[in-house]
Design a protein around this motif. Structure first.
Motif, short mmCIF file in Angstrom:
data_model
loop_
_atom_site.label_atom_id
_atom_site.label_comp_id
_atom_site.label_asym_id
_atom_site.label_seq_id
_atom_site.Cartn_x
_atom_site.Cartn_y
_atom_site.Cartn_z
N LEU A 133 -10.80 10.74 0.64
CA LEU A 133 -11.15 9.55 1.42
C LEU A 133 -12.28 8.76 0.77
O LEU A 133 -12.46 7.58 1.07
CB LEU A 133 -11.53 9.91 2.85
N SER A 134 -13.01 9.37 -0.14
CA SER A 134 -14.10 8.66 -0.83
C SER A 134 -13.60 7.82 -2.01
O SER A 134 -14.35 7.04 -2.57
CB SER A 134 -15.17 9.64 -1.31
N VAL A 135 -12.32 7.96 -2.37
CA VAL A 135 -11.75 7.15 -3.45
C VAL A 135 -11.60 5.71 -2.92
O VAL A 135 -11.13 5.50 -1.79
CB VAL A 135 -10.38 7.71 -3.89
N PRO A 136 -12.03 4.72 -3.71
CA PRO A 136 -11.94 3.33 -3.24
C PRO A 136 -10.53 2.96 -2.77
O PRO A 136 -9.54 3.27 -3.44
CB PRO A 136 -12.33 2.53 -4.48
N GLY A 137 -10.47 2.35 -1.60
CA GLY A 137 -9.20 1.90 -1.02
C GLY A 137 -8.52 2.91 -0.14
O GLY A 137 -7.55 2.58 0.55
N ALA A 138 -9.01 4.15 -0.13
CA ALA A 138 -8.40 5.19 0.69
C ALA A 138 -8.98 5.15 2.10
O ALA A 138 -10.16 4.89 2.28
CB ALA A 138 -8.64 6.56 0.07
N ARG A 139 -8.13 5.40 3.07
CA ARG A 139 -8.59 5.47 4.46
C ARG A 139 -7.70 6.45 5.22
O ARG A 139 -6.59 6.78 4.77
CB ARG A 139 -8.57 4.09 5.12
N GLN A 140 -8.20 6.88 6.34
CA GLN A 140 -7.43 7.79 7.18
C GLN A 140 -6.14 7.09 7.61
O GLN A 140 -6.18 5.97 8.12
CB GLN A 140 -8.25 8.17 8.42
N ALA A 141 -5.02 7.73 7.41
CA ALA A 141 -3.74 7.16 7.84
C ALA A 141 -3.64 7.22 9.35
O ALA A 141 -4.11 8.16 9.99
CB ALA A 141 -2.59 7.91 7.19
N GLU A 142 -3.03 6.20 9.92
CA GLU A 142 -2.82 6.13 11.36
C GLU A 142 -1.35 5.95 11.67
O GLU A 142 -0.63 5.30 10.94
CB GLU A 142 -3.59 4.95 11.96
N MET A 143 -0.94 6.52 12.79
CA MET A 143 0.42 6.35 13.30
C MET A 143 0.34 5.38 14.47
O MET A 143 0.65 5.71 15.60
CB MET A 143 0.97 7.70 13.75
N GLY B 292 0.82 -1.20 0.00
CA GLY B 292 0.00 0.00 0.00
C GLY B 292 0.86 1.25 0.00
O GLY B 292 2.09 1.18 -0.04
N LEU B 293 0.20 2.39 0.04
CA LEU B 293 0.89 3.67 0.05
C LEU B 293 0.41 4.55 1.19
O LEU B 293 -0.75 4.49 1.58
CB LEU B 293 0.60 4.45 -1.24
N LEU B 294 1.30 5.36 1.69
CA LEU B 294 0.96 6.47 2.55
C LEU B 294 1.20 7.69 1.67
O LEU B 294 2.30 7.88 1.14
CB LEU B 294 1.87 6.51 3.78
N VAL B 295 0.16 8.50 1.48
CA VAL B 295 0.23 9.59 0.53
C VAL B 295 0.00 10.93 1.24
O VAL B 295 -0.93 11.06 2.03
CB VAL B 295 -0.83 9.42 -0.59
N ARG B 296 0.86 11.88 0.94
CA ARG B 296 0.70 13.25 1.46
C ARG B 296 -0.20 13.99 0.49
O ARG B 296 0.10 14.10 -0.70
CB ARG B 296 2.07 13.92 1.55
N VAL B 297 -1.34 14.47 0.98
CA VAL B 297 -2.35 15.10 0.13
C VAL B 297 -2.69 16.49 0.67
O VAL B 297 -2.43 16.79 1.84
CB VAL B 297 -3.64 14.24 0.06
N PRO B 298 -3.30 17.33 -0.16
CA PRO B 298 -3.71 18.65 0.33
C PRO B 298 -4.77 18.50 1.43
O PRO B 298 -5.77 17.80 1.22
CB PRO B 298 -4.33 19.32 -0.90
N PRO B 299 -4.55 19.11 2.58
CA PRO B 299 -5.54 18.98 3.66
C PRO B 299 -6.95 19.40 3.25
O PRO B 299 -7.93 18.81 3.69
CB PRO B 299 -5.00 19.89 4.76
N ASP B 300 -7.06 20.37 2.34
CA ASP B 300 -8.39 20.81 1.93
C ASP B 300 -9.08 19.82 0.98
O ASP B 300 -10.29 19.92 0.76
CB ASP B 300 -8.34 22.21 1.30
N ARG B 301 -8.36 18.84 0.47
CA ARG B 301 -8.95 17.78 -0.38
C ARG B 301 -9.05 16.46 0.37
O ARG B 301 -9.54 15.47 -0.17
CB ARG B 301 -8.10 17.57 -1.64
N ALA C 53 -2.33 2.03 16.03
CA ALA C 53 -3.76 1.75 16.22
C ALA C 53 -4.47 2.89 16.94
O ALA C 53 -4.10 3.27 18.05
CB ALA C 53 -3.94 0.45 16.99
N GLY C 54 -5.47 3.45 16.25
CA GLY C 54 -6.29 4.49 16.87
C GLY C 54 -5.67 5.87 16.95
O GLY C 54 -6.22 6.75 17.60
N ARG C 55 -4.54 6.08 16.31
CA ARG C 55 -3.87 7.38 16.36
C ARG C 55 -3.81 7.98 14.96
O ARG C 55 -2.86 7.78 14.22
CB ARG C 55 -2.46 7.23 16.92
N ASP C 56 -4.88 8.69 14.58
CA ASP C 56 -4.95 9.31 13.26
C ASP C 56 -3.80 10.28 13.04
O ASP C 56 -3.40 11.00 13.95
CB ASP C 56 -6.26 10.08 13.10
N MET C 57 -3.30 10.30 11.82
CA MET C 57 -2.23 11.22 11.47
C MET C 57 -2.75 12.62 11.16
O MET C 57 -1.98 13.56 11.10
CB MET C 57 -1.44 10.68 10.28
#
Length: 89
Positions: free
Chosen positions: A36-46, A22-31, A48-52
């Motif tokens: 996250l609605s793109v298939p396969g995308a999810r909130q990155a975590e640092m 998989g990938l960890l991708v740096r994206v524009p915060p305003d997008r 378990a339970g620690r959103d980036m």
């Protein structure tokens, strides 16, 4: 870094290839929310339970198994990188 191979462009991390494919991708915060609605995308975590936070998205390997999908995420990361660094590439 981040458990995979990270790719720095213009002295900023653009994305990281994870050991699971998989990938960890740096994206524009305003997008962030829209991407996250793109298939396969999810909130990155640092861990378990620690959103980036906004601007970091994890993409599952099954969602980047063709050139078109991988190119999409690469373009998002590179566009953001250029925007924040004023750099080329």
């Amino acid at each position: 870094m981040f458990g995979g191979r990270s790719f720095m462009v213009n002295e900023k991390m653009a994305f990281s290839a994870a050991k699971d494919g998989g990938l960890l991708v740096r994206v524009p915060p305003d997008r962030h929310a829209a991407l996250l609605s793109v298939p396969g995308a999810r909130q990155a975590e640092m861990g378990a339970g620690r959103d980036m936070g906004p601007g970091w998205i994890a993409v599952g390997a099954e969602s980047i198994d063709d050139d078109e999908s991988l190119s999409f995420w690469f373009a998002v990361a590179m566009d953001f990188n250029r925007a924040v660094t004023g750099g080329g590439l």
